[in-house]
Design a protein around this motif. Structure first.
Motif, short mmCIF file in Angstrom:
data_model
loop_
_atom_site.label_atom_id
_atom_site.label_comp_id
_atom_site.label_asym_id
_atom_site.label_seq_id
_atom_site.Cartn_x
_atom_site.Cartn_y
_atom_site.Cartn_z
N VAL A 399 -54.33 11.11 31.55
CA VAL A 399 -53.14 11.85 31.97
C VAL A 399 -53.54 12.84 33.05
O VAL A 399 -54.44 13.66 32.85
CB VAL A 399 -52.51 12.62 30.78
CG1 VAL A 399 -51.27 13.37 31.23
CG2 VAL A 399 -52.20 11.67 29.64
N SER A 400 -52.87 12.76 34.22
CA SER A 400 -53.23 13.61 35.36
C SER A 400 -52.53 14.96 35.26
O SER A 400 -51.56 15.14 34.52
CB SER A 400 -52.84 12.93 36.66
OG SER A 400 -51.42 12.89 36.75
N LEU A 401 -53.03 15.90 36.05
CA LEU A 401 -52.39 17.22 36.14
C LEU A 401 -50.92 17.07 36.57
O LEU A 401 -50.05 17.75 36.02
CB LEU A 401 -53.14 18.11 37.13
CG LEU A 401 -52.51 19.48 37.40
CD1 LEU A 401 -52.46 20.33 36.14
CD2 LEU A 401 -53.27 20.22 38.50
N ASP A 402 -50.64 16.18 37.54
CA ASP A 402 -49.26 15.98 37.99
C ASP A 402 -48.36 15.54 36.84
O ASP A 402 -47.21 15.99 36.73
CB ASP A 402 -49.20 14.93 39.10
CG ASP A 402 -49.49 15.54 40.47
OD1 ASP A 402 -49.42 16.80 40.58
OD2 ASP A 402 -49.80 14.78 41.41
N GLU A 403 -48.87 14.65 35.98
CA GLU A 403 -48.05 14.19 34.85
C GLU A 403 -47.78 15.32 33.86
O GLU A 403 -46.69 15.42 33.30
CB GLU A 403 -48.74 13.02 34.14
CG GLU A 403 -48.71 11.74 34.96
CD GLU A 403 -49.61 10.67 34.38
OE1 GLU A 403 -49.11 9.83 33.62
OE2 GLU A 403 -50.81 10.67 34.69
N VAL A 404 -48.79 16.18 33.65
CA VAL A 404 -48.58 17.34 32.77
C VAL A 404 -47.52 18.26 33.39
O VAL A 404 -46.59 18.71 32.71
CB VAL A 404 -49.90 18.10 32.55
CG1 VAL A 404 -49.66 19.44 31.86
CG2 VAL A 404 -50.87 17.26 31.73
N ARG A 405 -47.65 18.50 34.71
CA ARG A 405 -46.68 19.39 35.39
C ARG A 405 -45.27 18.83 35.29
O ARG A 405 -44.32 19.57 35.05
CB ARG A 405 -47.05 19.51 36.87
CG ARG A 405 -48.10 20.54 37.15
CD ARG A 405 -48.16 20.77 38.66
NE ARG A 405 -49.29 21.58 39.01
CZ ARG A 405 -50.15 21.27 39.98
NH1 ARG A 405 -49.99 20.17 40.70
NH2 ARG A 405 -51.14 22.08 40.24
N ARG A 406 -45.12 17.50 35.50
CA ARG A 406 -43.78 16.90 35.47
C ARG A 406 -43.13 17.03 34.09
O ARG A 406 -41.92 17.16 34.00
CB ARG A 406 -43.85 15.42 35.89
CG ARG A 406 -43.85 15.23 37.41
CD ARG A 406 -43.46 13.80 37.79
NE ARG A 406 -44.43 12.82 37.35
CZ ARG A 406 -45.50 12.46 38.07
NH1 ARG A 406 -45.72 12.99 39.26
NH2 ARG A 406 -46.34 11.57 37.60
N SER A 407 -43.96 17.03 33.04
CA SER A 407 -43.37 17.17 31.70
C SER A 407 -42.72 18.55 31.57
O SER A 407 -41.79 18.73 30.79
CB SER A 407 -44.42 16.95 30.61
OG SER A 407 -45.33 18.04 30.56
N VAL A 408 -43.19 19.50 32.36
CA VAL A 408 -42.61 20.85 32.33
C VAL A 408 -41.46 20.97 33.33
O VAL A 408 -40.36 21.37 32.97
CB VAL A 408 -43.70 21.91 32.63
CG1 VAL A 408 -43.10 23.30 32.74
CG2 VAL A 408 -44.77 21.87 31.55
N THR A 409 -41.73 20.58 34.60
CA THR A 409 -40.72 20.81 35.64
C THR A 409 -39.55 19.83 35.52
O THR A 409 -38.40 20.22 35.71
CB THR A 409 -41.35 20.66 37.04
OG1 THR A 409 -41.99 19.37 37.11
CG2 THR A 409 -42.37 21.75 37.30
N ASP A 410 -39.82 18.56 35.20
CA ASP A 410 -38.74 17.57 35.16
C ASP A 410 -38.17 17.37 33.76
O ASP A 410 -37.00 17.06 33.60
CB ASP A 410 -39.24 16.21 35.67
CG ASP A 410 -39.73 16.28 37.11
OD1 ASP A 410 -39.71 17.39 37.68
OD2 ASP A 410 -40.15 15.24 37.65
N LEU A 411 -39.02 17.53 32.74
CA LEU A 411 -38.57 17.19 31.39
C LEU A 411 -38.36 18.41 30.50
O LEU A 411 -37.92 18.30 29.37
CB LEU A 411 -39.56 16.21 30.74
CG LEU A 411 -39.76 14.89 31.51
CD1 LEU A 411 -40.92 14.09 30.93
CD2 LEU A 411 -38.49 14.05 31.49
N GLY A 412 -38.73 19.59 31.03
CA GLY A 412 -38.38 20.82 30.33
C GLY A 412 -39.28 21.23 29.18
O GLY A 412 -38.88 22.06 28.35
#
Lengths: 478, 92
Positions: A399-412
């Motif tokens: 799991v990349s840093l971008d995927e971790v970030r998207r779970s916060v920015t896009d998925l809340g």
């Protein structure tokens, strides 16, 4: 040995000690000497834990406090009331009427491995800790090891990790690792300490109370000089390079918050990297039992223990790194106290006052020293800036840093556990042992809390209903 | 120095000392990786060395997903690298 559930007669042992490192050995010896029937349960084939990891026939060269291990090992062999269960990996334990049942796989029966139940009235948990890691670009390349891993390969197996190694991270443990590698003929290109251990001087009383620790540290620094190994502070490995194995690293200077100082990056050729940022206590067993946990001075989640080394769950005692990272000498004192008090609780053996008071004083001095260490070697939040979007945070699930970030920015996602559920860091084979701390830091960071994880973030990534891999057959009781 | 113990890895005989792990013996023989990851197919070998990270998985005598850093080498063991989930036998 009465360990099968079919056999009659309540608890087979008064006390079961989980873990045979310094804390567990001291606890088991103290409990058995006090008269308690004691089982010492450990997954390794030999006693000693990570600290005294050794080979058969080892005479202790390069080990600290080796005579202490010899004494404890003799106690394990010689005490009638002490049964040492080697090669037993504990995967679950439960409260049962009158005590606890510990489920362990017998690691020595490779064929048709089956689970074994160990019943006891009182439990002493001394499961230790492992290296704490921070991800950086290239950290998944073969040839990058944890500092403890490089040390274990050397001490436990007589194997050096490479010809030219770089040691990096934070904390005093980097020094013995570098010295051991150099002593085994590895060219150590440098020890890079991300922190600034000068902060240590803020704790003169803790230092004065532990002269032995200071002498030990000075010995390592002298050995670095002798081997001509550079020691740099506020500097660390911020990237590893190579295609199918590591061939070089970039080291860079850091500011006080561990942000890279622009223009300070330097490439060093190497074929091995040993990296560690302190330690993560193994708290899954206390969590399985419902023990209270707290955030310690080094930012680790630890099991809460009282003056008598008692956990919040009746019948559970804790000793060593599992209730706060502090090194082997502290673990020995806590272990002995835990053994004495558990024996009192379990069979009514009253500890002698004078030795118990001495142990408490020793523990108190060593804890002050550990607190000073924690204060001098904090993980600072700027490390997240070393990562690129494609840097893997979770090695198992990739799991990349971008995927971790998207779970916060896009998925809340707002907390570490939700990040885990949505992006899957910590869902792989290691169950978040390696990436749990980093994911908790990222969760705090993305919430705007400057990368300092909360106890809840860490708890959400440390709970593991099954502590070790088991087969479905073992779960089903075959 | 070897105690005369060896195991088979691929088509090579790897010497090991008594009590040494399969992973340590592979490193001593010059290997750095022996597993590829499930998603990216990336090479992995030993990382933590103490059974925590599960990066070093191998198949030993037909049993998949054994931690090379913990599994002591036994004379004549057949050790195979592990690809993906390590269950090629279930693929169709």
């Amino acid at each position: 040995m009465p360990t099968s559930p079919a056999e009659p007669g309540g608890a087979a042992w008064d006390i079961a000690v989980l873990g045979a490192g310094p804390a567990g050995l001291a606890a088991a010896a103290a409990a058995a000497r006090a008269g308690a029937r004691t089982a010492l349960v450990d997954s390794a084939p030999r006693v000693g834990g990570q600290y005294w990891r050794h080979r058969e026939g080892d005479r202790g060269a390069g080990h600290h406090h080796w005579p202490v291990l010899r004494g404890l090992r003799d106690a394990v062999r010689g005490l009638d009331r002490l049964d040492y269960l080697a090669g037993h990996a504990v995967w679950h334990e439960e409260r049962t009427p009158g005590g606890f049942t510990v489920h362990a796989t017998d690691a020595q029966e490779t064929e048709g491995q089956r689970s074994r139940e160990i019943r006891c009235r009182t439990l002493i948990i001394a499961t230790g800790a492992y290296d704490r890691q921070l991800p950086f670009p290239g950290w998944t390349l073969p040839g990058v090891y944890t500092a403890g891993g490089a040390q274990a390969l050397l001490k436990g197996h007589g194997v050096t990790v490479g010809r030219r190694a770089v040691v990096a991270g934070t904390g005093p443990f980097l020094l013995p690792v570098a010295v051991a590698l150099a002593g085994a003929g590895v060219a150590v290109a440098g020890v890079f300490e991300a922190g600034s251990p000068a902060g240590f001087r803020r704790h003169p009383a803790a230092i004065a109370g532990n002269p032995g620790k200071l002498i030990e540290g000075a010995g390592y620094l002298a050995a670095l000089l002798r081997h001509r190994i550079p020691y740099r502070t506020r500097t660390t490995v911020v990237a590893a390079h190579g295609t199918d194995r590591v061939t070089a690293v970039t080291v860079a200077r850091l500011d006080a918050d561990w942000r890279v100082l622009p223009g300070t990056g330097q490439r060093l050729d190497c074929d091995a990297v040993a990296v560690g940022y302190g330690f993560t206590p193994q708290v899954e067993i206390p969590l399985q039992l419902g023990c209270a946990t707290r955030l310690d001075g080094d930012g680790s989640l630890v099991a809460a223990a009282d003056e008598d080394q008692r956990g919040s769950v009746p019948g559970v005692y804790l000793a060593g790194e599992v209730c706060g990272v502090g090194g082997a000498a502290l673990a020995l004192a806590e272990g002995e106290l835990a053994g004495l008090h558990a024996a009192q609780a379990s069979i009514g053996a009253r500890p002698d006052r004078a030795p118990a008071a001495r142990l408490r004083r020793r523990r108190s001095g060593l804890r002050a020293f550990a607190a000073a260490m924690h204060d001098a070697h904090p993980v600072r939040p700027g490390w997240t800036g070393w990562l690129t979007g494609d840097t893997q945070v979770c090695r198992c699930e990739e799991v990349s840093l971008d995927e971790v970030r998207r779970s916060v920015t896009d998925l809340g996602a707002r907390d570490a556990r939700t990040i885990k559920l949505l992006a899957r860091p910590g869902m792989g084979l290691c169950q978040g042992r390696v990436c749990g701390y980093a994911t908790a830091c990222l969760a705090a960071d993305l919430r705007g809390h400057a990368g300092l994880p909360s106890a809840d973030d860490l708890r959400g990534l440390s709970a593991r209903p099954i502590a070790q891999p088991v087969t479905l057959g073992q779960l089903a009781g075959d | 120095m070897s105690d005369g113990l060896w195991f088979i890895f691929g088509d090579r005989e790897i010497p090991a000392e008594s009590g040494q792990s399969i992973g340590a013996a592979l490193i001593a023989a010059g290997y750095r990786s022996w597993r590829t990851t499930r998603h990216g197919g990336a090479p992995r070998g030993i990382f933590c060395g103490i059974g925590v990270c599960f990066d070093c998985l191998v198949t030993v005598n037909g049993r998949s997903s054994q931690r090379a850093c913990l599994t002591e080498a036994a004379h004549g063991d057949r050790v195979e690298p592990q690809e993906g989930a390590g269950r090629a036998d279930l693929a169709c």
